[in-house]
Write a protein that holds these residues in place. Structure first.
Motif, short mmCIF file in Angstrom:
data_model
loop_
_atom_site.label_atom_id
_atom_site.label_comp_id
_atom_site.label_asym_id
_atom_site.label_seq_id
_atom_site.Cartn_x
_atom_site.Cartn_y
_atom_site.Cartn_z
N VAL A 25 -29.33 12.12 -49.17
CA VAL A 25 -30.09 11.97 -48.98
C VAL A 25 -31.46 10.56 -48.73
CG1 VAL A 25 -32.60 11.64 -51.15
CG2 VAL A 25 -31.18 13.41 -50.81
N VAL A 26 -30.65 9.93 -48.86
CA VAL A 26 -30.70 8.17 -48.09
C VAL A 26 -30.92 8.28 -47.23
CG1 VAL A 26 -29.89 5.68 -48.12
CG2 VAL A 26 -30.49 6.49 -50.54
N LEU A 27 -29.87 9.45 -46.39
CA LEU A 27 -29.77 8.92 -44.25
C LEU A 27 -31.32 9.70 -44.37
CD1 LEU A 27 -28.37 9.50 -41.64
CD2 LEU A 27 -27.01 11.06 -42.73
N ILE A 28 -31.59 10.93 -45.32
CA ILE A 28 -32.80 11.54 -44.55
C ILE A 28 -34.44 10.72 -43.96
CG2 ILE A 28 -34.25 14.21 -45.65
CD1 ILE A 28 -31.19 15.47 -45.73
N TRP A 29 -34.43 10.42 -45.51
CA TRP A 29 -35.50 9.77 -45.87
C TRP A 29 -35.74 8.46 -45.05
CZ3 TRP A 29 -36.71 13.25 -48.46
CH2 TRP A 29 -38.09 13.20 -49.02
N GLN A 30 -34.10 7.96 -44.68
CA GLN A 30 -34.28 6.43 -43.41
C GLN A 30 -34.81 7.56 -42.36
OE1 GLN A 30 -30.52 5.23 -43.83
NE2 GLN A 30 -30.38 3.82 -45.04
N VAL A 31 -34.31 8.79 -41.71
CA VAL A 31 -34.67 9.45 -40.87
C VAL A 31 -36.00 9.20 -40.51
CG1 VAL A 31 -35.21 11.23 -39.28
CG2 VAL A 31 -32.43 10.71 -40.56
N PHE A 32 -36.69 9.76 -41.69
CA PHE A 32 -38.54 10.29 -42.12
C PHE A 32 -39.25 9.10 -41.98
CE2 PHE A 32 -36.91 14.69 -41.79
CZ PHE A 32 -38.27 15.44 -41.61
N PHE A 33 -38.73 8.21 -42.36
CA PHE A 33 -39.17 6.86 -42.72
C PHE A 33 -39.21 5.52 -42.09
CE2 PHE A 33 -40.54 9.63 -46.49
CZ PHE A 33 -41.75 9.62 -46.03
N SER A 34 -38.09 5.28 -41.68
CA SER A 34 -38.09 3.89 -40.82
C SER A 34 -38.84 3.72 -40.42
CB SER A 34 -36.76 4.17 -39.88
OG SER A 34 -36.19 5.35 -39.13
N TYR A 35 -39.37 2.53 -39.25
CA TYR A 35 -40.36 2.13 -38.17
C TYR A 35 -40.89 2.81 -36.84
CZ TYR A 35 -43.15 -0.90 -35.36
OH TYR A 35 -44.10 -1.58 -35.04
N ASN A 36 -39.03 3.51 -36.47
CA ASN A 36 -39.49 4.41 -35.30
C ASN A 36 -38.74 5.79 -35.78
OD1 ASN A 36 -39.43 2.36 -33.38
ND2 ASN A 36 -37.40 1.63 -33.33
N GLY A 37 -39.23 6.19 -37.32
CA GLY A 37 -38.93 8.05 -37.78
C GLY A 37 -39.77 8.52 -37.16
N VAL A 38 -39.91 9.58 -38.12
CA VAL A 38 -40.14 10.83 -37.46
C VAL A 38 -41.87 11.02 -38.10
CG1 VAL A 38 -40.32 13.43 -38.33
CG2 VAL A 38 -38.49 12.62 -37.72
N VAL A 39 -41.52 10.53 -39.02
CA VAL A 39 -43.27 10.42 -40.15
C VAL A 39 -44.35 9.29 -38.65
CG1 VAL A 39 -44.45 9.81 -41.64
CG2 VAL A 39 -42.46 10.06 -41.95
N ASN A 40 -43.40 8.12 -38.61
CA ASN A 40 -44.76 7.38 -37.36
C ASN A 40 -44.51 8.29 -36.32
OD1 ASN A 40 -44.89 4.65 -39.47
ND2 ASN A 40 -43.72 4.29 -39.17
N GLY A 41 -43.48 8.85 -35.90
CA GLY A 41 -43.71 9.24 -34.85
C GLY A 41 -45.18 10.65 -34.77
N TRP A 42 -45.37 11.29 -35.50
CA TRP A 42 -45.80 12.34 -36.13
C TRP A 42 -47.66 11.72 -36.04
CZ3 TRP A 42 -43.11 15.43 -40.42
CH2 TRP A 42 -42.85 16.40 -39.87
#
Length: 326
Positions: free
Chosen positions: A153-170
């Motif tokens: 779960v933590v790994l998924i959240w890091q992928v989505f909400f890190s500085y270069n993550g998915v959410v920032n990309g979207w």
């Protein structure tokens, strides 16, 4: 079988005759019955005690004994110096800026997260209870977070909400917004709030679904025939039957909100952004610094506050149940 039944009937007739004719025989039969009842109660008590004793010993040994040791340490100068210093450790904790910040963040998170977790689960349970197509698949998807390990779960959240993550990309691609370091900004608590709701939603939803399915259908049909609308039926009938489940889900969500430290710690470490610094961070850092007296005092204060909160919830739940019975 007929011979046995006939024998029983004959014995019963003999006992009835003895009771009506011989008072001493009647007294003997009553004594025998009393002795049998006593023997049965002793046997049941022995079975009950045999099953209960291992659990009771475990609770006393691994819960109450450490709690008493913790309480003792909170009144000492340190874990190695047993000098009694009264409430000085509690004064240290209550005037500590880190503890005050951690307490504020923890209770603020609980006040927001617990109602949202209960409300979202209840709404989804009502939706799935209406018989929409594909509800079994939808239910399975919502239950998946319960089976996912915390590290994943933590790994998924890091992928989505890190500085270069998915959410920032979207956000950059679709809305032309600047990047945000979600876990190191004043929006960090939003990330943890979403994580908490996502992690606990499926379990709470299943509890509400079970409670909704146990509501007697004839009561709802009678209310419908009497002209009660969907909203009236929900608040006047369903909420009464859901009250115990609502209380249980609220208690479990409250406990889980105090345990969010695990995910926050794995995402942000010992000293996260200010609005993610929880009570468990304070405890963990005090343990790391070997300040067991301060750790013990903080743990006792947290325990007392939790008992007060749960006690208040029990009080209101009992008042609500008494109103329903009346």
């Amino acid at each position: 079988m007929k011979d046995v039944e006939n024998k029983k009937q004959e014995d019963t007739k003999e006992q009835i005759t003895a009771l009506t004719v011989d008072p001493s025989r009647r007294e003997q039969i009553l004594k025998d019955k009393k002795r049998l009842r006593t023997a049965r109660r002793i046997k049941e008590w022995g079975i009950f005690t045999g099953y209960l004793t291992p659990s009771l010993v475990g609770v006393l040994l691994f819960f109450f004994l450490p709690l008493l040791m913790l309480l003792k340490t909170s009144f000492q100068r340190s874990s190695t110096n047993t000098e009694f210093i009264g409430f000085r450790n509690y004064e240290r904790v209550l005037t500590n800026d880190a503890f005050i910040l951690a307490a504020k963040n923890t209770f603020k998170f609980a006040i927001i997260a617990v109602p949202l977790a209960v409300l979202c689960a209840l709404l989804l349970a009502i939706l799935l209870n209406t018989g929409i197509p594909g509800k079994s698949i939808f239910r399975s998807v919502l239950l998946n977070p319960m089976m996912v390990p915390v590290a994943s779960v933590v790994l998924i959240w890091q992928v989505f909400f890190s500085y270069n993550g998915v959410v920032n990309g979207w956000a950059m691609q679709f809305f032309d917004l600047d990047k945000i370091d979600w876990l190191k900004s004043d929006k960090a608590h939003i990330v943890i709030l979403i994580l908490f709701i996502w992690k606990n939603l499926g379990y709470n939803m299943v509890l509400f679904l079970a409670a909704l399915n146990n509501i007697p259908g004839e009561i709802l049909e009678s209310a419908m025939l009497d002209g009660a609308g969907a909203i009236t039926r929900f608040f006047k009938i369903k909420m009464h039957f859901l009250s115990s489940t609502l209380f249980f889900v609220a208690i479990m969500s409250l406990i889980n909100s105090f345990k969010i430290f695990r995910e926050v710690y794995l995402l942000t470490g010992d000293h996260p952004y200010d609005n993610l610094y929880m009570l468990q961070h304070f405890m963990n850092n005090a343990f790391t610094n070997l300040d067991y007296s301060k750790l013990s005092s903080g743990a006792i204060l947290m325990c007392v506050v939790m008992l007060v909160i749960v006690g208040v919830l029990f009080f209101f739940e009992s008042k609500f149940d008494s109103d329903v019975e009346d």
